[in-house]
Write an enzyme that holds these catalytic residues in place. Structure first.
Site, PDB file in Angstrom:
ATOM      1  N   CYS A 287       7.660  -1.329   7.043  1.00  0.00           N
ATOM      2  CA  CYS A 287       7.903  -2.748   6.808  1.00  0.00           C
ATOM      3  C   CYS A 287       8.840  -2.954   5.801  1.00  0.00           C
ATOM      4  CB  CYS A 287       6.294  -3.408   6.675  1.00  0.00           C
ATOM      5  SG  CYS A 287       5.427  -3.061   5.322  1.00  0.00           S
TER       6      CYS A 287
ATOM      7  N   HIS B 281       1.623  -5.928   4.177  1.00  0.00           N
ATOM      8  CA  HIS B 281       2.673  -5.898   5.087  1.00  0.00           C
ATOM      9  C   HIS B 281       3.729  -6.996   5.058  1.00  0.00           C
ATOM     10  CE1 HIS B 281       4.206  -4.680   9.173  1.00  0.00           C
ATOM     11  NE2 HIS B 281       4.392  -5.907   9.605  1.00  0.00           N
TER      12      HIS B 281
ATOM     13  N   HIS C  55       9.638  -7.357  12.474  1.00  0.00           N
ATOM     14  CA  HIS C  55       9.159  -6.325  11.673  1.00  0.00           C
ATOM     15  C   HIS C  55       8.894  -4.802  12.266  1.00  0.00           C
ATOM     16  CE1 HIS C  55       4.591  -7.115  12.964  1.00  0.00           C
ATOM     17  NE2 HIS C  55       5.289  -7.263  14.107  1.00  0.00           N
TER      18      HIS C  55
END
Length: 395
Positions: free
Chosen positions: A310, A358, A370
């Site tokens: 990420c 994240h 993402h």
């Protein structure tokens, strides 16, 4: 004579059989009792419970991945520092050797001359003037020797200092590499456990799990649509307010003497609009890059070009706009200006979970791009798919 011996008693041969039968009965009874009292097998967890456990494991793996990324970045930096120090130590060692060779030549010359004193040199000279000329030369030679000695000592001390720095840096590097290895093992352990839970599901349970995921995605998209509608309404209100302000400004300038005509600006449309347009241009580059990565696999610890985690994706995307982000989510969240979810603009970074494990790139309309998790690919998704921690505008 009659015998007084007692007649021998006959031994029954059926007794052992009776004993064996009793033992067998006792064994059967014991086994029956054990079977009756044995603990029942642990019930198989429900699909919903498996989903929660897997999500938790992926989240923990995400946090461990950020720890790995931080250790890897530190290790790379420390390795560069160690290499520089070792190179410096090598150069300084060569200078020490040069100074040592110079001192050696002076010592050899003095040995060849036999260390004759000044009085003897005066009497052995061909003439007094020759002695004084030689004396001046010796003084200059002595000065050179002194400089050589000073240089040798300086280089020696400097090399010792750099050598000590190199040793300390090597120790730090070793510790960092140990953290790197530990984080890597932690990630692998969490992912292995998650895969194990998923592999034990039946086909029916896997279908149920997929249905739960679809439901979760649908709910997240619905929230994203509401955010998009709210942002669109607010944008419309701002546009109408700006248009009204421009009209009023035009009326005021038209009713005056005309001086300064055309130089006025609507309230709030000065440097702020320029800043907004500059950010929008950067965000366009960021999103163009992010869209081009859609479909590439998530791989923990990866930062491109064939796979990403990420924070690796967000770092690579913003690099395209000339902005260097830190490597981890924990550092990226401190980079730039914090913004509310309702004020998000395309290009902003959205962070998730309390442990900030994240991050995604906001693309507008409540959606983001993402790199989600192991087994998935870079994709577009609602920002409400996960609990939001906060958002940042990097530039």
């Amino acid at each position: 004579m009659a015998s007084h011996r007692k007649p021998r008693t006959k031994v029954r041969t059926t007794t052992p059989a009776v004993g064996l039968t009793t033992a067998a009965l006792a064994s059967v009874t014991l086994l029956s009792t054990q079977s009756a009292t044995a603990a029942p097998a642990e019930p198989k967890p429900a699909v919903e419970e498996v989903q929660k456990k897997v999500d938790a494991l992926y989240r923990q793996a995400g946090a461990a991945t950020q720890e790995y990324n931080r250790a890897k970045a530190a290790s790379t930096s420390q390795q560069t520092k160690v290499d520089t120090l070792l190179s410096d130590v090598a150069k300084r060692t060569e200078k020490i050797n040069e100074a040592r060779r110079a001192l050696g030549s002076y010592a050899a010359a003095q040995y060849r001359n036999g260390g004759i004193g000044p009085a003897a040199t005066f009497f052995l000279a061909d003439n007094p003037q020759g002695y004084f000329d030689q004396s001046r030369l010796m003084d200059r030679a002595t000065e050179r020797q002194q400089r050589s000695v000073t240089e040798f000592r300086t280089q020696q001390a400097s090399a010792a200092k750099k050598r000590a720095e190199a040793v300390k840096s090597l120790e730090t590097l070793t510790e960092t590499q140990a953290t790197l290895a530990s984080s890597k093992k932690d990630v692998q352990t969490k992912l292995t456990e998650a895969r194990g839970l998923l592999s034990r599901l039946t086909a029916e349970e896997k279908a149920r799990l997929a249905e739960l995921e679809r439901k979760k995605e649908a709910e997240a998209k619905e929230k994203a649509a509401k955010l998009a509608a709210r942002q669109a309404a607010e944008a419309k209100e701002r546009a109408e307010a700006e248009e009204k302000a421009r009209e009023e400004a035009a009326k005021e300038s038209g009713g005056g003497s005309g001086t300064g005509s055309g130089t006025g600006t609507a309230p709030g449309s000065g440097s702020g609009s320029g800043t907004d347009s500059g950010y929008a241009a950067k965000a366009e580059k960021v999103l163009a890059f992010a869209r081009a990565q859609i479909g590439k696999p998530y791989v923990w610890g990866a930062s491109g070009p064939s796979s990403y985690d990420c924070s690796g994706l967000t770092q690579a995307a913003w690099r395209e706009a000339g902005v260097t982000l830190p490597r981890t989510t924990w550092d990226q969240v401190e980079f730039g200006t914090r913004v509310a979810t309702s004020d998000l603009k395309p290009g902003d970074l959205v962070f998730f979970y309390d442990d900030i494990s994240h991050v995604g790139i906001y693309k507008g309309d409540g959606m983001m791009i993402h790199a989600p998790k192991p087994g998935a690919t870079v994709r577009e998704e609602s920002i409400y798919y996960m609990p939001i921690y906060g958002s940042v505008r990097p530039a």
